[in-house]
Design an enzyme around this catalytic site. Sequence first.
Site, PDB file in Angstrom:
ATOM      1  N   ASP A 135       0.808  -1.223   0.000  1.00  0.00           N
ATOM      2  CA  ASP A 135       0.000   0.000   0.000  1.00  0.00           C
ATOM      3  C   ASP A 135       0.842   1.274   0.000  1.00  0.00           C
ATOM      4  OD1 ASP A 135      -2.227  -1.679   0.119  1.00  0.00           O
ATOM      5  OD2 ASP A 135      -2.207  -1.677   2.317  1.00  0.00           O
ATOM      6  N   GLU A 136       1.986   1.211  -0.640  1.00  0.00           N
ATOM      7  CA  GLU A 136       2.876   2.366  -0.678  1.00  0.00           C
ATOM      8  C   GLU A 136       2.440   3.383  -1.732  1.00  0.00           C
ATOM      9  OE1 GLU A 136       3.891  -0.773  -1.165  1.00  0.00           O
ATOM     10  OE2 GLU A 136       5.382  -1.330   0.350  1.00  0.00           O
ATOM     11  N   LYS A 176       1.865   2.005  -5.133  1.00  0.00           N
ATOM     12  CA  LYS A 176       2.401   1.407  -6.374  1.00  0.00           C
ATOM     13  C   LYS A 176       1.467   1.656  -7.552  1.00  0.00           C
ATOM     14  CE  LYS A 176       2.400  -2.549  -4.255  1.00  0.00           C
ATOM     15  NZ  LYS A 176       2.092  -2.110  -2.893  1.00  0.00           N
ATOM     16  N   ASN A 204      -5.256 -10.216  -3.487  1.00  0.00           N
ATOM     17  CA  ASN A 204      -4.936  -9.636  -2.173  1.00  0.00           C
ATOM     18  C   ASN A 204      -4.488  -8.185  -2.381  1.00  0.00           C
ATOM     19  OD1 ASN A 204      -2.648 -10.605  -3.505  1.00  0.00           O
ATOM     20  ND2 ASN A 204      -1.634 -11.374  -1.670  1.00  0.00           N
ATOM     21  N   HIS A 210      -4.757  -1.793  -5.758  1.00  0.00           N
ATOM     22  CA  HIS A 210      -3.953  -0.683  -6.286  1.00  0.00           C
ATOM     23  C   HIS A 210      -4.876   0.436  -6.740  1.00  0.00           C
ATOM     24  CE1 HIS A 210      -0.334  -3.573  -7.128  1.00  0.00           C
ATOM     25  NE2 HIS A 210      -0.720  -3.552  -5.863  1.00  0.00           N
ATOM     26  N   ARG A 259       2.596 -29.104  -6.384  1.00  0.00           N
ATOM     27  CA  ARG A 259       2.382 -29.691  -7.718  1.00  0.00           C
ATOM     28  C   ARG A 259       0.995 -30.306  -7.876  1.00  0.00           C
ATOM     29  NH1 ARG A 259       7.903 -32.704  -7.083  1.00  0.00           N
ATOM     30  NH2 ARG A 259       7.011 -32.671  -4.999  1.00  0.00           N
ATOM     31  N   ALA A 277      -7.358  -1.105   0.681  1.00  0.00           N
ATOM     32  CA  ALA A 277      -8.088  -0.989  -0.589  1.00  0.00           C
ATOM     33  C   ALA A 277      -8.748  -2.325  -0.953  1.00  0.00           C
ATOM     34  CB  ALA A 277      -7.134  -0.554  -1.696  1.00  0.00           C
ATOM     35  N   THR A 278      -8.371  -3.416  -0.282  1.00  0.00           N
ATOM     36  CA  THR A 278      -8.964  -4.715  -0.580  1.00  0.00           C
ATOM     37  C   THR A 278      -9.983  -5.124   0.476  1.00  0.00           C
ATOM     38  OG1 THR A 278      -7.013  -5.422  -1.794  1.00  0.00           O
ATOM     39  CG2 THR A 278      -8.411  -7.172  -0.929  1.00  0.00           C
ATOM     40  N   ARG A 313      -5.439   0.492   8.497  1.00  0.00           N
ATOM     41  CA  ARG A 313      -4.012   0.187   8.441  1.00  0.00           C
ATOM     42  C   ARG A 313      -3.332   0.746   9.687  1.00  0.00           C
ATOM     43  NH1 ARG A 313      -3.755   2.542   2.365  1.00  0.00           N
ATOM     44  NH2 ARG A 313      -4.537   0.744   1.240  1.00  0.00           N
ATOM     45  N   LEU A 359       3.594  12.309   0.837  1.00  0.00           N
ATOM     46  CA  LEU A 359       4.322  13.314   1.609  1.00  0.00           C
ATOM     47  C   LEU A 359       3.355  14.348   2.195  1.00  0.00           C
ATOM     48  CD1 LEU A 359       7.178  14.196   2.381  1.00  0.00           C
ATOM     49  CD2 LEU A 359       7.303  15.487   0.252  1.00  0.00           C
ATOM     50  N   GLY A 404      -0.102  13.935  -3.576  1.00  0.00           N
ATOM     51  CA  GLY A 404      -1.557  13.774  -3.574  1.00  0.00           C
ATOM     52  C   GLY A 404      -1.901  12.508  -4.321  1.00  0.00           C
TER      53      GLY A 404
HETATM   54  P1  GDP Z   1      -0.742   0.240  -3.535  1.00  0.00           P
HETATM   55  O1  GDP Z   1      -1.328  -1.022  -3.025  1.00  0.00           O
HETATM   56  O2  GDP Z   1       0.738   0.332  -3.282  1.00  0.00           O
HETATM   57  O3  GDP Z   1      -1.082   0.521  -4.969  1.00  0.00           O
HETATM   58  O4  GDP Z   1      -1.379   1.416  -2.672  1.00  0.00           O
HETATM   59  P2  GDP Z   1      -2.954   1.575  -2.312  1.00  0.00           P
HETATM   60  O5  GDP Z   1      -3.679   2.037  -3.509  1.00  0.00           O
HETATM   61  O6  GDP Z   1      -3.446   0.355  -1.617  1.00  0.00           O
HETATM   62  O7  GDP Z   1      -2.875   2.681  -1.188  1.00  0.00           O
HETATM   63  C1  GDP Z   1      -2.364   3.946  -1.439  1.00  0.00           C
HETATM   64  C2  GDP Z   1      -3.465   4.984  -1.132  1.00  0.00           C
HETATM   65  O8  GDP Z   1      -2.897   6.267  -1.063  1.00  0.00           O
HETATM   66  C3  GDP Z   1      -4.525   5.064  -2.215  1.00  0.00           C
HETATM   67  O9  GDP Z   1      -5.732   5.443  -1.629  1.00  0.00           O
HETATM   68  C4  GDP Z   1      -4.002   6.177  -3.125  1.00  0.00           C
HETATM   69  O10 GDP Z   1      -5.034   6.822  -3.855  1.00  0.00           O
HETATM   70  C5  GDP Z   1      -3.404   7.117  -2.101  1.00  0.00           C
HETATM   71  N1  GDP Z   1      -2.234   7.881  -2.550  1.00  0.00           N
HETATM   72  C6  GDP Z   1      -1.224   7.528  -3.387  1.00  0.00           C
HETATM   73  N2  GDP Z   1      -0.288   8.494  -3.434  1.00  0.00           N
HETATM   74  C7  GDP Z   1      -0.713   9.481  -2.614  1.00  0.00           C
HETATM   75  C8  GDP Z   1      -0.164  10.745  -2.195  1.00  0.00           C
HETATM   76  O11 GDP Z   1       0.918  11.136  -2.581  1.00  0.00           O
HETATM   77  N3  GDP Z   1      -0.905  11.460  -1.311  1.00  0.00           N
HETATM   78  C9  GDP Z   1      -2.092  11.046  -0.822  1.00  0.00           C
HETATM   79  N4  GDP Z   1      -2.725  11.821   0.045  1.00  0.00           N
HETATM   80  N5  GDP Z   1      -2.641   9.878  -1.192  1.00  0.00           N
HETATM   81  C10 GDP Z   1      -1.948   9.103  -2.050  1.00  0.00           C
HETATM   82  P1  IMO Z   2      -0.894  -4.248  -2.204  1.00  0.00           P
HETATM   83  O1  IMO Z   2      -0.427  -4.802  -3.530  1.00  0.00           O
HETATM   84  C1  IMO Z   2      -1.007  -4.594   2.134  1.00  0.00           C
HETATM   85  C2  IMO Z   2      -1.017  -8.640   3.798  1.00  0.00           C
HETATM   86  C3  IMO Z   2      -2.258  -9.072   4.537  1.00  0.00           C
HETATM   87  C4  IMO Z   2      -1.639 -10.018   5.550  1.00  0.00           C
HETATM   88  C5  IMO Z   2      -0.535 -10.701   4.761  1.00  0.00           C
HETATM   89  C6  IMO Z   2      -0.931 -12.055   4.176  1.00  0.00           C
HETATM   90  O2  IMO Z   2      -2.189  -3.527  -2.276  1.00  0.00           O
HETATM   91  O3  IMO Z   2       0.205  -3.457  -1.558  1.00  0.00           O
HETATM   92  P2  IMO Z   2      -2.479 -12.798   2.130  1.00  0.00           P
HETATM   93  O4  IMO Z   2      -3.939 -12.579   1.889  1.00  0.00           O
HETATM   94  O5  IMO Z   2      -1.590 -12.255   1.080  1.00  0.00           O
HETATM   95  O6  IMO Z   2      -2.154 -14.220   2.477  1.00  0.00           O
HETATM   96  O7  IMO Z   2      -2.175 -11.974   3.492  1.00  0.00           O
HETATM   97  O8  IMO Z   2      -0.218  -9.818   3.697  1.00  0.00           O
HETATM   98  N1  IMO Z   2      -1.241  -8.152   2.414  1.00  0.00           N
HETATM   99  C7  IMO Z   2      -1.192  -6.865   2.056  1.00  0.00           C
HETATM  100  N2  IMO Z   2      -1.024  -5.756   2.817  1.00  0.00           N
HETATM  101  N3  IMO Z   2      -1.107  -4.484   0.803  1.00  0.00           N
HETATM  102  C8  IMO Z   2      -1.236  -5.594   0.032  1.00  0.00           C
HETATM  103  O9  IMO Z   2      -1.205  -5.554  -1.313  1.00  0.00           O
HETATM  104  C9  IMO Z   2      -1.334  -6.849   0.659  1.00  0.00           C
HETATM  105  N4  IMO Z   2      -1.502  -8.126   0.218  1.00  0.00           N
HETATM  106  C10 IMO Z   2      -1.416  -8.911   1.292  1.00  0.00           C
HETATM  107  O10 IMO Z   2      -2.894  -7.984   5.152  1.00  0.00           O
HETATM  108  O11 IMO Z   2      -1.022  -9.285   6.590  1.00  0.00           O
HETATM  109 MG    MG Z   3      -2.890  -1.675  -1.820  1.00  0.00          MG
END
Ligand code: GDP
Ligand code: IMO
Ligand code: MG
Length: 433
Positions: A13-14, A16, A38, A41, A144, A300-301, A306, A333, A418
Amino acid sequence: MANVIVVGTQWGDEGKGKVVDLYAENADVISRFQGGNNAGHTLVVKGVQTILHLIPSGILHDQKICVIGNGVVVDPQVLLDEIDKLTSRGLFPPNTSLYVSEKAHLIMPYHRRLDLAREGRRGGGKIGTTGRGIGPAYEDKVARTGIRVGDLFDSDSFREKLVRNLEEKNFLLTNYFGEERVDPEAVFTEYHGYGERLLPFVTDTSVILHRELRRGRKILFEGAQGCHLDIDHGTYPYVTSSNTVAANAFSGTGLGPAGNFTVVGICKAYTTRVGSGPFVTELSCEIGRRIQDAGQEFGATTGRKRRCGWLDMVLVRHAIRVSGITGIALTKLDVLTGIEKIKICVGYQTARGERINFAVPANLQVLANCEPVYEEIDGWTEDISQARRIEELPKNVRKYLERIETMADIPLVLVSVGAARNETIVLKNPFIS
Ligand code: GDP
Ligand code: IMO
Ligand code: MG
């Protein structure tokens, strides 16, 4: 011209999805290589939010090839729903193609059931999985006994594999977990239907990727989860069941590592984690709640809250090493605006008094007892969401960025201020190496 691998440097959830969507503009092919639904994005384009679980985050662009590689585990119902939703919203451009690897493993209904049943059994020691059947699907792949996307098109062998698998899974579900059995005929009929709809998308995606690479087309690999959820390099067992590091971009798509590849690590300006497991810089105070609120830190899933904490450079340095990251994209940021004093974790102090700077301890007991060593910097109050060039950022923001860059020992290539595609400061285009 480089090809770009995007990976998470923390626990997922960075941001990506946002960065891959932005970079897709410069790419020809966008490919997922691991994980499944899981992942969540999030893309925000022209005020419209789209959350993708399986389809690569390049899908909103015209004239791209989107690939779901062999390393992904595919829940066909989720994939078809995603295709339908995008199409009905007019977000699946007709001149963009989607291909799914015939070698990708299928998530079956019994995988989801086992995932949930196991978590239920673990009680307080649960991993906190997304409950999507990811772990059990990867288990079958390695054992397998898995069923692959390509198996959907050979009814006899599909039925045979299904019946054989269900003998064992039903025994476990009923006798060990006390759950209801899964009916093989019902699953066969359901999956046969999915197969009919998926047929036009399914192929040997390795051949497509290789062909495009040889033509000089640019490939963008989209990692899911993050380094510290990696099955080998993460905080095991509180991890997911695939390799999330950059090296898996190759085995997860069927390409070799020879060629021009660069790795961008996505890093949130603070740290979050969903699910269980140690978290050295976690904040259970008011500041943690404030970040959670300002950053809208809900999964988001699964919609789960968090957990939030300060930026942890031990995690980030570890990720840089194991993924060979060459540039950092710093996201969210803007969320730190208004916090008077911002902390960065520059190392850990173990219970035995040792200092750790670069490598997250493998022993979870040791990790859980680590104390963060912080450096404190002055915060800022100015709204930074309108900044599009680094010079437009207030002095204290730039100091924060400089400290991160120095500690990471690699350059920042992007700063996100943002959620929207345009709320971004691009410092270096990674496709130009
Ligand atoms: P991912 O799984 O790495 O793709 O990240 P997620 O989509 O799960 O979570 C990132 C969240 O932060 C989403 O709601 C994005 O819309 C939001 N987001 C991404 N970049 C920024 C940012 O620079 N600022 C803010 N406020 N939100 C952001
Ligand atoms: P994105 O791509 C954040 C976490 C789950 C749990 C662990 C194992 O959006 O960054 P799983 O269902 O994969 O067996 O769960 O991994 N987890 C995530 N946390 N973002 C994700 O994906 C995740 N996908 C799995 O919360 O701790
Ligand atoms: Mg995510």
